[in-house]
Design an enzyme around this catalytic site. Structure first.
Site, short mmCIF file in Angstrom:
data_model
loop_
_atom_site.label_atom_id
_atom_site.label_comp_id
_atom_site.label_asym_id
_atom_site.label_seq_id
_atom_site.Cartn_x
_atom_site.Cartn_y
_atom_site.Cartn_z
CB ILE A 172 -0.91 -0.09 1.07
CG1 ILE A 172 -0.30 -0.16 2.56
CG2 ILE A 172 -2.29 -0.99 1.08
CD1 ILE A 172 -0.96 0.00 3.70
N GLY A 173 2.23 1.07 -0.03
CA GLY A 173 2.91 2.35 0.19
C GLY A 173 4.37 2.08 0.36
N GLY A 178 7.62 3.05 2.18
CA GLY A 178 8.52 3.81 3.46
C GLY A 178 9.86 3.93 2.90
N GLY A 209 11.52 0.22 3.43
CA GLY A 209 10.88 -0.71 2.47
C GLY A 209 9.41 -0.65 2.25
CE LYS A 266 5.41 2.99 8.39
NZ LYS A 266 6.06 4.33 9.17
CG ASP A 311 8.12 15.26 8.26
OD1 ASP A 311 7.73 16.28 7.79
OD2 ASP A 311 8.59 14.24 7.93
P1 AMP Z 1 5.27 5.80 5.99
O1 AMP Z 1 6.73 5.13 5.75
O2 AMP Z 1 4.99 5.79 7.46
O3 AMP Z 1 5.39 7.24 5.48
O4 AMP Z 1 4.33 4.99 5.03
C1 AMP Z 1 4.48 5.18 3.81
C2 AMP Z 1 3.07 4.96 3.24
O5 AMP Z 1 2.27 3.70 3.64
C3 AMP Z 1 1.78 6.15 3.73
O6 AMP Z 1 1.86 7.26 2.92
C4 AMP Z 1 0.70 5.44 3.74
O7 AMP Z 1 0.06 5.52 2.11
C5 AMP Z 1 1.17 3.79 3.83
N1 AMP Z 1 0.70 3.53 5.28
C6 AMP Z 1 1.52 3.52 6.21
N2 AMP Z 1 1.07 3.31 7.32
C7 AMP Z 1 -0.19 3.14 7.14
C8 AMP Z 1 -1.12 2.61 8.00
N3 AMP Z 1 -0.97 2.12 9.55
N4 AMP Z 1 -2.50 2.48 7.42
C9 AMP Z 1 -2.81 2.55 6.11
N5 AMP Z 1 -1.43 3.12 5.34
C10 AMP Z 1 -0.32 3.07 5.83
#
Ligand code: AMP
Length: 998
Positions: A641-642, A644, A647, A667, A760
């Site tokens: 879904i995204g 980080g 990873g 993550k 941030d």
């Molecule tokens: P981050 O590394 O925390 O910035 O996460 C990268 C992307 O993953 C975020 O922009 C969200 O789109 C998705 N994401 C991270 N954590 C969550 C979560 N708990 N629920 C849903 N999507 C998430």
């Protein structure tokens, strides 16, 4: 976009948002006016021929006098067109410069003859002349050295004067960077036929003005290459401002961008640029933005001038929580038509009901309270705690209450009182009681009910070998209602071998019976049930055993004894059972799951301060302390879904043993990581694991004991807030958006109380779930330095998301909760603008420059004024003046509780706030197609609607009205506005361009 354009755009944004562009015409201070002088000015002429005897007949500039309408006019004239190498100079007298006027305007009117009109002179004839300047600290008299002059401009006519016609040309030239006490201007003729008709030299000032209740002095425009001169002003009398009011004076002598509005003090209102006391009958409680006194509200009086509030008139009050600006209210009158209805369904119960009071005193916080008194003989006393009121005896908002556990045949007096917010306050007022309305109603009622009859005892009266005479007692029935009771007696043989128990049932009218035709020496079990006259049945008695006597024997005493012993055994048994149950119950409480739950939630209580995992020598220990280890077999990854920093981020399921399946975000740490990266990755979990708040993303646990380290958090279905809002542009009401902000602020309040500075905070780091709950996320320690997509390297080596970061954090890395508040202000803006990028496409440099020059983002479209005001507070330069997260939560809470407060919308200019390239495409040319235009305003999804409706050219678009936009299928209000505003901007092309040229 180059920086000056960016700045101009931003500058313009601010100008428009303040609804203020050109307040007053610039003032021109004239230093020299040839015409107004009305005399020959004594200007110096110089030609090389002067002093050359061979050229005596050749002349340079000459002065000519004319009379027109009785006035004298002087012109300077030169016309040596048929001679080569002309170099004729005309120099003004010494012009004193005003101390701060470094930029003067030279307005010229002149005539130039067409060279072709001179026969044979066209080879030597010129059609231009030159303007020169020489600065000096004193008048040098007639000393003239042409080499000392500096050229300002070549003056060329727009229209030359041909034979039999005359064209006067007008031209204004600017002489800049003057610094000495005065200067001379000079006109050099190089062989043209010129007449200078008028010369006017002046500088511009921004005239003294009062703007937003601040007085600004007259200011000379343009100095030391300053396009904008910042001028400080003073609030007018009886006005105040949080910061020194400032305004800018443009090169053109126009005032723009007032900053820091003055407001009239409480008790004063704005009247024609001044603050005057409120008239009697009016008041003003605070330095409100409206700046107007308001009429005294209902039931108040305003006898004095300059009132801060209007006191209540006699007999009217304000509740402690009523705003002092609101109306006063009277005490409510008594409830009406109080009635008591006995409940049909259960005994000992009454339903009291009444009607609302005739007079609520103008309030809507009416409640009722009921007092019960039980009256016997001569006296009444409180009913006591036995009586039950459902839902309650006080604070009732409904006009009814059910009263139970009443005893029959007593007189009860119920007093129902109407109360309102002012009741307590009102009662303690000195106003005479008699003058007040009675606020309670009393009803006396007695409860006559027939308790279903209950068998209280059963006994053997007589027996023999074939019959049993049994009698029993029933619970006492009210004498008044001494209505007949019926009974059903059922009996059976005790040792009935059949599976089916068969009773013989006798219906009886009295409380005794003789049962005949029984078997001798046999045990019978007997039970009796009573029925009241209205058909309600009482509880059946228990079965009691009676035995017939052996044939020919009757032993009454023995029977009674047996019965008593049996009874005693039963009693002991009951006591033992009850005791056992109680013990079990207690042990259940002590060891039950609830108990475990409480003790673990005790551990979850927020720590007082957040502990930086880096303070642990071994960060792995910090992870263990703050996060639960999960076995990877309990985790199922479903979908990426995204991405980080370390990873991919997956959606998945966590199924821990003994627990329900849980949707989670996982993550991951990509393979090939270094130990440092692994520790940095897990540090986010160490931080997150310390938090426990509804608006902070919850850590479910970590996987650290396997190669693939993971961080598992609650899953937020709608992902990152910025993207979510962009995808749902215009789909939420302000109320919903403010609700989201409230959640974020609550999370931030919690973090600030834990002394955690986020650094941030941005909409991209807020996650949203299906119920639109917003949670703060992204707690990585390294992110501020490395991971931030918006990060810009600073001189000190760190990376900072400039447009979200407070100036002091950018300037000297002063990150505090106050700098988080600044970022929260930006998040507010992002949310209210549905994910728009803060400061649009301005560069980081432009953003910093603008912020340092006190510019702030303008209000987004449809943004409630109160919300925008809060943003501006978050962006105060002085961080100690910014609100704290606690204040922000309270304010947002208040706004949400009174949705009317969100109705006043902040000023908004469509061309600025939604940054529509309203006049043209990105390259400055007009839009070539409807789809290009729609794309530029991010409304491409409606391309087809336009095509279907036959709107294919921009000309057609320009003809559209809001109604037409609706009709082609644009329904969402936000989208409708965006398109309509853009069209408005397109139509307003010329004015927009002129504005940009400021
Ligand atoms: P981050 O590394 O925390 O910035 O996460 C990268 C992307 O993953 C975020 O922009 C969200 O789109 C998705 N994401 C991270 N954590 C969550 C979560 N708990 N629920 C849903 N999507 C998430």
């Amino acid at each position: 976009m180059d920086s000056s354009v960016g700045f101009r755009h931003f500058f313009l944004s601010y100008v428009l948002i303040n609804g203020f562009l050109r307040t007053l015409e610039a003032k021109e201070e004239v230093l020299l006016d040839m015409r107004a002088a009305g005399r020959e000015l004594g200007w110096l002429t110089w030609s090389p021929s002067e002093g050359d005897s061979s050229q005596r007949d050749r002349t340079g500039w000459e002065v000519h006098q004319r009379t027109l309408n009785g006035s004298q006019f002087y012109t300077y004239y030169v016309c040596n067109v048929d001679e080569r190498e002309q170099d004729n100079w005309l120099r003004t007298t010494f012009i004193q410069r005003h101390a701060s006027a470094s930029r003067v305007f030279v307005e010229l009117q002149f005539i130039v003859r067409d060279c072709n009109s001179f026969d044979g002179a066209s080879l030597t004839c010129k059609e231009t002349f030159n303007l020169f300047v020489l600065e000096a600290d004193a008048d040098v008299g007639t000393t003239f050295h042409k080499g000392q002059f500096k050229k300002v401009a070549t003056i060329a006519p727009d229209e030359i004067t041909k034979k039999n016609e005359m064209h006067i040309n007008k031209e204004t030239k600017v002489v800049e960077n003057l610094s000495r006490k005065g200067f001379y201007l000079a006109f050099q003729d190089i062989g043209a036929c010129v007449a200078i008709v008028m010369v006017r030299v002046y500088y511009k000032t921004c005239p003294a003005t009062v703007k937003s209740l601040a007085v600004f002095p007259e200011t000379v425009a343009g100095r030391e290459n300053q396009a904008l001169k910042e001028v400080s002003g003073k609030c007018v009398e009886n006005a105040e401002s949080q910061k020194i009011p400032q305004i800018y004076c443009t090169l053109h002598g126009e005032w723009v961008v007032p900053v820091g509005q003055c407001r009239c003090k409480p008790g004063f209102e704005e009247v024609q640029d001044s603050c005057q006391e409120c008239q009697p009958g009016f008041f003003k409680a605070e330095m409100s933005s409206s700046n107007k006194c308001e009429p005294c509200p209902a039931n108040t009086q305003g006898l004095t001038q300059g009132a801060l509030f209007c006191p209540c008139v006699n007999g009217f009050y304000r509740a402690p929580k009523d705003p002092v600006t609101g109306p006063c209210s009277g005490l409510p009158s008594a409830p009406q038509d109080l009635v008591a209805t006995p409940s049909l369904l259960s005994t000992g119960k009454l339903l009291l009901s009444w009607k609302s009071p005739e007079d609520t005193g103008g309030r809507n916080d009416i409640t009722y309270s009921v007092v019960c008194q039980r009256c016997e003989g001569f006296g009444c006393q409180p009913c006591g705690e036995k009586i039950r009121f459902d839902p309650a005896s006080t604070g009732l908002t409904d006009t009814k209450v059910s009263v139970s556990e009443l005893d029959a045949h007593f007189n009860y007096t119920f007093t129902v009182e109407t109360l309102s917010g002012v009741s307590v306050f009102g009662s303690s007022q000195a106003a005479p009681r008699a003058a007040r309305l009675p606020s309670s109603t009393t009803l006396t009622t007695s409860l006559h009910y027939t308790e279903p009859p209950k068998i209280t005892s059963m006994r053997l009266v007589e027996r023999d070998s074939t019959s049993l005479s049994i009698s029993w007692d029933v619970s006492p029935q009210p004498r008044v209602l001494a209505r007949p009771v019926r009974y059903e007696l059922a009996y059976r043989k005790k040792d009935n071998k059949h599976d089916v128990t068969t009773y013989v049932v006798l219906k009886l009218e009295k409380n005794s019976v003789q049962i005949n035709d029984l078997a001798p020496d046999t045990a019978y079990l007997v039970k009796v049930q009573a029925f009241s006259s209205d058909g309600r049945s009482g509880v059946p008695s228990g079965e009691e055993q009676f035995e017939t006597s052996p044939e020919g024997q009757l032993n009454k005493t023995a029977v009674i004894l047996a019965a008593s012993v049996g009874g005693a055994i039963v009693l002991i048994l009951v006591i033992v059972i009850l005791f056992m149950r109680r013990r079990n119950g207690n042990s259940h409480i002590r060891q039950g799951p609830e108990d475990t739950y409480f003790s673990s939630s005790e551990q979850l209580k927020p720590l007082k301060t957040y502990v930086d995992p880096h303070t642990y020598e071994d960060p792995n220990i910090a992870v263990l302390k703050f996060a639960t280890e999960i076995h990877p077999s309990h985790i199922t990854k479903q979908k990426v879904i995204g991405a980080g920093e370390f990873g991919e981020v997956y959606r998945g399921i966590l199924k821990a043993s003994g627990k329900k399946e849980l949707a989670v975000a996982i993550k991951t740490l990509k393979p090939g990581y270094t130990e440092k990266q692994r520790q940095d990755f897990l540090s986010e979990a160490s931080i997150m694991g310390q938090f426990c708040h509804q608006n902070i993303i919850r850590l479910e646990g970590v996987v650290t004991k396997f190669i693939h380290a993971m961080i598992v958090t609650e899953y937020m279905e709608n992902g990152a807030l910025d993207r979510y809002l962009r995808d749902h542009d215009g789909e939420f009401l302000s109320f919903q958006l403010v609700g989201m902000l409230h959640g974020i602020a609550a999370g931030m309040k919690y973090l600030s109380e834990m002394s955690y500075v986020h650094r941030d905070l941005a909409a991209r780091n807020i996650l949203v779930n299906t119920t639109l709950e917003c949670k703060v996320s992204d707690f990585g320690l390294s992110r501020v330095l490395e991971d931030e997509p918006e990060g810009t390297y600073t001189t000190s080596g760190g990376k900072i998301p400039i447009r979200w970061t407070a100036p002091e954090a950018i300037a000297y890395r002063k990150f505090t909760s106050a700098s988080d508040v600044w970022s929260f202000g930006i998040v507010m803006w992002e949310v209210m603008a549905f994910g728009e990028r803060p400061y649009w496409d301005m560069s980081n440099h432009e953003v910093m420059k603008a912020i340092n020059e006190a510019f702030r983002l303008p209000a987004p479209m449809d943004c409630p004024s109160a919300v925008y005001q809060l943003m501006l507070q978050c962006w105060l330069q002085d961080r100690s003046k910014r609100p704290r997260f606690g204040d922000i939560v309270s304010l947002l809470d208040k706004l949400l509780r009174s949705p009317d407060s969100l109705k006043t919308i902040a000023d908004f200019d469509p061309r600025v706030s939604i940054r529509l390239p309203s006049t043209s495409g990105s390259d400055g040319s007009p839009f070539r197609s409807v789809s290009e235009w729609l794309e530029s305003i991010k409304m491409s999804q409606y391309s087809e609607n336009f095509t279907r409706a036959g709107i294919c050219t921009m000309d057609q678009v320009l003809q559209m009205k809001s109604e037409d936009i609706k009709n082609i299928g644009v329904r969402l209000p936000g989208h409708l506005k965006r398109i309509a505003y853009s069209i408005l901007g397109l139509k307003d092309q010329t004015s927009t361009l002129s504005v940009f040229a400021v």
